[in-house]
Design an enzyme around this catalytic site. Structure first.
Site, PDB file in Angstrom:
ATOM      1  CG  ASP A  49      -1.856   1.134   1.172  1.00  0.00           C
ATOM      2  OD1 ASP A  49      -2.952   1.159   0.724  1.00  0.00           O
ATOM      3  OD2 ASP A  49      -1.283   2.213   1.665  1.00  0.00           O
ATOM      4  CE1 TYR A  54       0.949   7.722   2.260  1.00  0.00           C
ATOM      5  CE2 TYR A  54       1.560   5.476   2.027  1.00  0.00           C
ATOM      6  CZ  TYR A  54       0.592   6.460   2.246  1.00  0.00           C
ATOM      7  OH  TYR A  54      -0.714   6.169   2.947  1.00  0.00           O
ATOM      8  CE  LYS A  79      -3.691   4.623   0.352  1.00  0.00           C
ATOM      9  NZ  LYS A  79      -2.116   4.513   0.841  1.00  0.00           N
ATOM     10  CG  HIS A 112      -4.318   9.679  -0.015  1.00  0.00           C
ATOM     11  ND1 HIS A 112      -3.049   9.620  -0.125  1.00  0.00           N
ATOM     12  CD2 HIS A 112      -4.405   9.210   1.281  1.00  0.00           C
ATOM     13  CE1 HIS A 112      -2.466   9.269   0.921  1.00  0.00           C
ATOM     14  NE2 HIS A 112      -3.337   8.891   1.662  1.00  0.00           N
TER      15      HIS A 112
HETATM   16  N1  LIG Z   1      -5.286   6.534   3.655  1.00  0.00           N
HETATM   17  C1  LIG Z   1      -4.471   6.818   4.410  1.00  0.00           C
HETATM   18  O1  LIG Z   1      -5.156   8.143   4.383  1.00  0.00           O
HETATM   19  C2  LIG Z   1      -3.763   6.552   5.203  1.00  0.00           C
HETATM   20  C3  LIG Z   1      -3.045   7.210   6.435  1.00  0.00           C
HETATM   21  C4  LIG Z   1      -2.134   6.680   7.053  1.00  0.00           C
HETATM   22  C5  LIG Z   1      -1.652   5.456   6.850  1.00  0.00           C
HETATM   23  N2  LIG Z   1      -1.936   4.733   5.702  1.00  0.00           N
HETATM   24  C6  LIG Z   1      -1.288   3.400   5.457  1.00  0.00           C
HETATM   25  O2  LIG Z   1      -1.739   2.487   6.451  1.00  0.00           O
HETATM   26  C7  LIG Z   1      -0.415   1.978   6.867  1.00  0.00           C
HETATM   27  C8  LIG Z   1      -0.254   1.408   8.267  1.00  0.00           C
HETATM   28  O3  LIG Z   1      -0.418   2.902   9.240  1.00  0.00           O
HETATM   29  P1  LIG Z   1       0.668   3.572   9.819  1.00  0.00           P
HETATM   30  O4  LIG Z   1       2.110   3.298   9.243  1.00  0.00           O
HETATM   31  O5  LIG Z   1       0.216   4.939   9.963  1.00  0.00           O
HETATM   32  O6  LIG Z   1       0.735   3.007  11.366  1.00  0.00           O
HETATM   33  P2  LIG Z   1       0.340   1.444  12.082  1.00  0.00           P
HETATM   34  O7  LIG Z   1       0.656   0.589  10.955  1.00  0.00           O
HETATM   35  O8  LIG Z   1      -0.630   1.359  12.847  1.00  0.00           O
HETATM   36  O9  LIG Z   1       1.866   1.599  12.833  1.00  0.00           O
HETATM   37  C9  LIG Z   1       3.068   1.874  12.513  1.00  0.00           C
HETATM   38  C10 LIG Z   1       4.114   1.973  13.887  1.00  0.00           C
HETATM   39  O10 LIG Z   1       4.031   0.877  14.530  1.00  0.00           O
HETATM   40  C11 LIG Z   1       5.095   0.554  14.656  1.00  0.00           C
HETATM   41  N3  LIG Z   1       5.260  -0.973  14.664  1.00  0.00           N
HETATM   42  C12 LIG Z   1       4.904  -1.756  13.588  1.00  0.00           C
HETATM   43  N4  LIG Z   1       4.825  -2.957  13.820  1.00  0.00           N
HETATM   44  C13 LIG Z   1       5.199  -3.204  15.238  1.00  0.00           C
HETATM   45  C14 LIG Z   1       5.356  -4.231  16.154  1.00  0.00           C
HETATM   46  N5  LIG Z   1       5.189  -5.468  15.670  1.00  0.00           N
HETATM   47  N6  LIG Z   1       5.670  -3.980  17.282  1.00  0.00           N
HETATM   48  C15 LIG Z   1       6.113  -2.900  17.923  1.00  0.00           C
HETATM   49  N7  LIG Z   1       5.806  -1.540  17.059  1.00  0.00           N
HETATM   50  C16 LIG Z   1       5.378  -1.929  15.782  1.00  0.00           C
HETATM   51  C17 LIG Z   1       6.166   0.942  13.713  1.00  0.00           C
HETATM   52  O11 LIG Z   1       7.507   1.328  14.138  1.00  0.00           O
HETATM   53  P3  LIG Z   1       8.775   0.808  13.130  1.00  0.00           P
HETATM   54  O12 LIG Z   1       8.551   1.238  11.859  1.00  0.00           O
HETATM   55  O13 LIG Z   1       9.875   1.478  13.916  1.00  0.00           O
HETATM   56  O14 LIG Z   1       8.749  -0.598  13.420  1.00  0.00           O
HETATM   57  C18 LIG Z   1       5.711   2.430  13.443  1.00  0.00           C
HETATM   58  O15 LIG Z   1       6.006   3.080  14.420  1.00  0.00           O
HETATM   59  C19 LIG Z   1       0.654   3.208   6.404  1.00  0.00           C
HETATM   60  O16 LIG Z   1       1.999   2.872   6.197  1.00  0.00           O
HETATM   61  C20 LIG Z   1      -0.230   3.306   5.122  1.00  0.00           C
HETATM   62  O17 LIG Z   1       0.251   2.559   4.064  1.00  0.00           O
HETATM   63  C21 LIG Z   1      -3.004   5.513   5.126  1.00  0.00           C
END
Ligand SMILES: NC(=O)c1ccc[n+]([C@@H]2O[C@H](COP(=O)([O-])OP(=O)(O)OC[C@H]3O[C@@H](n4cnc5c(N)ncnc54)[C@H](OP(=O)(O)O)[C@@H]3O)[C@@H](O)[C@H]2O)c1
Length: 282
Positions: A49, A54, A79, A112
């Site tokens: 994704d 990004y 997106k 998006h």
């Molecule tokens: N459509 C939208 O508007 C939108 C908005 C936000 C996000 N997204 C998508 O959703 C994806 C995921 O969301 P997100 O990146 O915001 O947050 P997330 O996946 O909820 O959390 C990521 C955070 O958690 C940590 N983490 C991940 N796995 C872990 C584990 N097993 N143990 C401990 N910590 C862990 C990561 O740290 P480290 O990297 O240091 O491991 C990072 O700080 C994004 O990458 C993007 O593709 C979409």
């Protein structure tokens, strides 16, 4: 499906399907993205994704090619950003995205955010319908759409998005959005499924509830939260820059939470968002 793929695929209403587990790459620095995407695909991820925002689409495409996997086994989502809503603007943004990714056909293209004050998301949707009809993108969907935004797309074009990717985690279970999506055959995807890692912060109430459930199943707290998503039929796209965590976040399909576990996690609801409300971002 290739051998080695992790997790099931969920059918989409346009006849395609989406791997329930994907790798999110928001805030993954471009310099790390090729290795991370290649590594995740080698582990069994079949869905990545990304987004124009990004600034790592080029590296996502490169990681995909480096993995050597057949193109049709991996679903790539990108997106269109809020500055490119409109019949011509969305098309131009799509061309840029495809040039960056280096792909002939995109699997899934999303709006998006609705950016409702601009009031151009219906035109962005019309451009996406045309791109789909031309065969340049297989499936089209939305992100951060409240039910009233999706209803406008349906009323004005008759075309229903296949997915709606929204902020969703135990703090913010998005019941109304999920109910609307389900009624319309739209698959809900959870972004920030770990609440950007906030649910895992040591010392919090979340951490102690999750630790107890994790201990019971011999799993990690992150796996417990991600299992809560997949067990409810949601698509999850956790992000980590660490390949060890990317592997950890995929081990979700060989255990199950029971009704008590699910109820205890449901109690962590606070309504708190990590991002903006969709009506407030333009
Ligand atoms: N459509 C939208 O508007 C939108 C908005 C936000 C996000 N997204 C998508 O959703 C994806 C995921 O969301 P997100 O990146 O915001 O947050 P997330 O996946 O909820 O959390 C990521 C955070 O958690 C940590 N983490 C991940 N796995 C872990 C584990 N097993 N143990 C401990 N910590 C862990 C990561 O740290 P480290 O990297 O240091 O491991 C990072 O700080 C994004 O990458 C993007 O593709 C979409």
């Amino acid at each position: 499906m290739s051998s080695g793929a992790i997790g099931p695929r969920i059918p989409l209403h346009d006849g395609t399907s989406i791997p329930q587990l994907g790798l999110g790459v928001y805030k993954v620095p471009a310099a790390q993205t090729v290795d991370l995407v290649d590594g995740a695909l080698r582990l069994g991820y079949r869905h990545v994704d990304t987004a124009a925002l990004y600034r790592n689409e080029r590296e996502v495409g490169e990681g995909l090619r480096r993995s050597g996997l057949p193109r049709d086994e991996v679903l790539v989502t990108s997106k269109v950003w809020n500055d490119a809503h409109g019949l011509d603007e969305t098309r131009r943004a799509f061309d840029d995205t495809m040039r960056e990714l280096g792909l002939d056909v995109l699997d899934l293209y999303l709006i998006h955010w609705p950016a409702p004050r601009q009031n151009r998301f219906v035109d962005a949707w019309r451009a996406m319908i045309a791109l789909r009809d031309e065969g340049r993108v297989r499936s089209i969907g939305v992100s951060n759409f409240e039910p009233h935004h999706v209803q406008r797309l349906i009323d004005e074009t008759g075309v229903v998005p296949v997915v709606n990717q929204v902020e969703l985690h135990p703090h913010l279970p998005q019941r109304a959005v999920r109910a609307f999506d389900a009624e319309h055959g739209i698959v809900t995807e959870s972004w920030s499924p770990l609440a950007r890692g906030r649910m895992l912060e040591p010392g919090s109430r979340d951490a102690s509830v999750l630790a107890a459930i994790a201990q019971k199943h011999g799993r990690t707290p992150a796996q417990i939260v991600l299992r809560w998503h997949v067990q409810q039929g949601l698509v999850v796209i956790p992000k980590s820059t660490s390949l060890a965590r990317v592997e950890e976040n995929a081990a979700l399909f060989d255990f199950a939470l029971d009704a008590d576990d699910l109820a205890a996690i449901d109690e962590l609801e606070t309504g708190e968002r990590t991002g903006k409300h969709p009506d407030d971002l333009d």
